[in-house]
Motif scaffolding. Structure first.
Motif, short mmCIF file in Angstrom:
data_model
loop_
_atom_site.label_atom_id
_atom_site.label_comp_id
_atom_site.label_asym_id
_atom_site.label_seq_id
_atom_site.Cartn_x
_atom_site.Cartn_y
_atom_site.Cartn_z
N PRO A 33 36.39 42.29 46.76
CA PRO A 33 35.72 43.53 46.35
C PRO A 33 34.32 43.61 46.94
O PRO A 33 33.77 42.61 47.40
CB PRO A 33 35.64 43.37 44.82
CG PRO A 33 35.58 41.89 44.62
CD PRO A 33 36.44 41.28 45.69
N TRP A 186 33.13 53.59 40.83
CA TRP A 186 33.40 52.17 41.07
C TRP A 186 33.91 51.59 39.77
O TRP A 186 33.15 51.45 38.81
CB TRP A 186 32.12 51.47 41.51
CG TRP A 186 32.29 50.00 41.79
CD1 TRP A 186 33.44 49.27 41.76
CD2 TRP A 186 31.26 49.08 42.17
NE1 TRP A 186 33.21 47.97 42.09
CE2 TRP A 186 31.88 47.81 42.35
CE3 TRP A 186 29.90 49.20 42.39
CZ2 TRP A 186 31.15 46.69 42.72
CZ3 TRP A 186 29.17 48.08 42.76
CH2 TRP A 186 29.80 46.84 42.93
N ASP A 188 35.26 48.40 38.15
CA ASP A 188 35.29 46.95 38.41
C ASP A 188 36.71 46.41 38.34
O ASP A 188 37.47 46.72 37.43
CB ASP A 188 34.43 46.22 37.38
CG ASP A 188 32.95 46.42 37.65
OD1 ASP A 188 32.60 46.71 38.81
OD2 ASP A 188 32.16 46.29 36.71
N ARG A 191 38.90 49.61 41.81
CA ARG A 191 38.73 50.41 43.01
C ARG A 191 37.31 50.94 43.14
O ARG A 191 36.54 51.01 42.18
CB ARG A 191 39.69 51.60 43.01
CG ARG A 191 39.36 52.65 41.95
CD ARG A 191 39.65 54.07 42.46
NE ARG A 191 39.02 55.05 41.60
CZ ARG A 191 39.66 55.82 40.72
NH1 ARG A 191 40.97 55.76 40.61
NH2 ARG A 191 38.97 56.67 39.98
N ARG A 213 40.70 49.28 47.49
CA ARG A 213 41.23 48.33 46.52
C ARG A 213 41.21 46.96 47.16
O ARG A 213 40.95 46.82 48.36
CB ARG A 213 42.65 48.74 46.09
CG ARG A 213 42.67 50.10 45.41
CD ARG A 213 44.07 50.51 44.99
NE ARG A 213 44.06 51.84 44.41
CZ ARG A 213 43.84 52.09 43.13
NH1 ARG A 213 43.62 51.10 42.30
NH2 ARG A 213 43.83 53.33 42.67
N TRP A 214 41.53 45.92 46.39
CA TRP A 214 41.40 44.58 46.94
C TRP A 214 42.29 43.58 46.21
O TRP A 214 42.69 43.80 45.05
CB TRP A 214 39.95 44.10 46.86
CG TRP A 214 39.31 44.38 45.54
CD1 TRP A 214 39.35 43.60 44.43
CD2 TRP A 214 38.57 45.54 45.19
NE1 TRP A 214 38.67 44.20 43.42
CE2 TRP A 214 38.17 45.40 43.85
CE3 TRP A 214 38.18 46.70 45.88
CZ2 TRP A 214 37.43 46.35 43.18
CZ3 TRP A 214 37.43 47.66 45.20
CH2 TRP A 214 37.06 47.48 43.88
#
Length: 505
Positions: A33, A186, A188, A191, A213-214
């Motif tokens: 992120p 944002w 947490d 995204r 995204r991550w």
């Protein structure tokens, strides 16, 4: 069930909750992120990728390293290279509606170089820039001494021009620049959303939204690309790249990367305080085998500090190894014919590198203990000072660094004695006044040919000292759905999607 599989399931479930992407929304998945929305207070590639659509600097750097106009339409320097004048573009507004004029740009840059600024980017800029002043619609930057790569430095995300209003309050959590996308939200752990900036001064973005995204799991990124939950994934693990040969779903782009992986050696801890021992370790490394085995061929061996896209770089030659006989002879000269024990600290992604080195050094009698650490613990260990590293027995640190096109930024953080840990990224405490002086001389040399010659000579000295062992540059591999266009990567792995568009559903 293993921790890895638990993590995979959770991340995949989160991914599957994403809304179906419309033609106006691009979903990009990264391995980590963002750390902040403040461009001056970060130095992570993934964070730069997320911030890039929000912000602009005075000048921009394209994927080939060429400098292009951005918020400045023209620039010039004094003959001695110390005073630079930039003419600011007119009719530009920050996302909060305030105007981006010369006073705002001066305030943004002065925030970066202020003596009391505690921003991640301040250390580099403050040492170079003496003052930033307004002269009508121009911005005048005066340097302490000439710096040949100033334009490249100003093109970095850390030098982005930010809203003076947001800079004093919400910037860490709410991006506020002049870019083609404005901040959406944002959430947490889930995204970051970017929305098209319809008041942008240039060509409007073609997408309505970008969702970032991550996931740290390579399998999750690959699955998201396969299912369409992501339009772009960066990076795509080499092990999955073959899945997309002749695929109608997505294609894999591969570009030479500018991120160099290396082993920092503790120059203060015996027997690594002996250059003969350090050179022996370097000669025993089969870098081509590392690229073949760990990267499935998606990389380039590295034997010297500068990466291939940077002027002054040197390629590997047979003299750089592998050569176990020469390595053994050097160890005998140094009084370590039977080898020695050593400890390396790594984070999980670099553990396979340590295991490979462990095997390559074993014939020399070197017993390498691998100490894997969680990211926060690793940061504390890697950036600890000489006394703490001696106490904990840390002899080696495996990590990576990237500063494409700018030799000074590739060398100075890792090799300058003034940047020794804990204050800098010279993790092995290398100190050579000849190299320090050469770095300063090269940075102030405006003639490209003369500067290149200095860098090549300097790398010869560094090769003799071997304070740090370069290993390889990993290619940038990223996957893009077939209906997505206009995506590219910078050599450091930053994925650029500001001008991307989609066709079809």
């Amino acid at each position: 069930m293993s921790r890895r599989r638990l993590s995979f399931s959770a991340a995949l479930a989160a991914t599957c909750k994403t809304v179906t992407a419309s033609a106006a929304t691009l979903t990009v998945m990264l391995a980590e992120p963002p750390r902040t929305m403040d461009p001056a207070d970060q130095n992570a590639t993934a964070t730069r990728s997320v911030l890039a659509p929000f912000y602009e600097s005075l000048v921009a750097q394209d994927e080939h390293g060429n400098i292009q106009p951005a918020l400045a339409t023209a620039w010039s320097s004094s003959p001695d290279g110390r005073v630079w004048r930039f003419t600011l573009r007119t009719g530009v507004f920050f996302h909060d509606g305030s105007i981006c004029d010369a006073p705002a740009a001066v305030a943004s840059l002065n925030r970066l170089v202020a003596p009391d600024a505690a921003l991640a980017g301040s250390g580099i800029f403050r040492k170079l820039i003496s003052s930033v002043e307004r002269d009508g619609n121009d911005i005048v930057i005066t340097l302490h001494s000439p710096y040949a790569d100033l334009l490249h430095l100003l093109s970095q995300t850390q030098a982005a021009i930010v809203s003076p209003v947001a800079a004093t309050s919400t910037l860490a959590r709410h991006a506020d620049g002049t870019g083609p996308y404005r901040f959406g939200d944002w959430q947490d752990g889930e995204r970051v959303r970017a929305l098209r900036n319809d008041r942008y001064w240039g060509d409007k973005a073609r997408l309505e939204r970008i969702d970032w995204r991550w996931s740290p799991e390579p399998s999750v990124l690959n699955m998201a690309l396969q299912t369409g939950d992501a339009d772009v994934v960066m990076p795509l693990a080499p092990v999955f790249s073959h899945l997309y040969r002749d695929s109608d779903v997505a294609h894999v782009d591969r570009h030479p990367g500018g991120t160099q992986f290396w082993v920092a050696l503790n120059n203060r801890l015996p027997p690594l305080d002996d250059a003969r021992v350090r050179r022996a370790l370097g000669l025993a490394i089969d870098r081509a085998a590392l690229v073949a085995g760990l990267l499935h061929g998606n990389g380039t061996p590295a034997c010297h500090p500068l990466t291939p896209e940077t002027p002054g770089n040197l390629p590997c030659t047979p003299a750089d190894g592998p050569d176990l006989q020469r390595a053994a002879a050097l160890l005998r000269q140094a009084g370590h014919a039977n080898g020695f024990p050593a400890t390396v600290i790594v984070q999980e992604p670099e553990e396979p590198i340590a295991e490979a080195l462990q095997a390559m050094w074993r014939p020399l009698g070197i017993k390498l203990a691998i100490r894997r650490q969680e990211a926060g613990v690793w940061m504390q260990s890697a950036f600890s000072g000489p006394a703490e590293k001696r106490k904990t027995g840390i002899g080696m640190i495996i990590s990576s660094w990237s500063a494409p096109f700018v030799a000074d930024l590739q060398l100075r953080p890792l090799y300058a004695s003034a940047n020794s840990a804990p204050g800098g990224a010279n993790l092995g405490f290398y100190a050579n006044h000849l190299v320090d002086a050469a770095m300063d001389q090269a940075a102030a040399t405006l003639d490209p040919a003369e500067r290149t010659a200095i860098y090549r000579t300097m790398q010869g000295q560094i090769a003799q000292d071997a304070p740090l062992l370069p290993l390889y540059m990993q290619d940038n591999l990223y996957g893009v759905r077939r209906n997505v266009h206009g995506v590219f990567s910078m050599p450091d792995g930053e994925i650029v999607v500001s001008r991307a568009w989609k066709d079809g559903p």
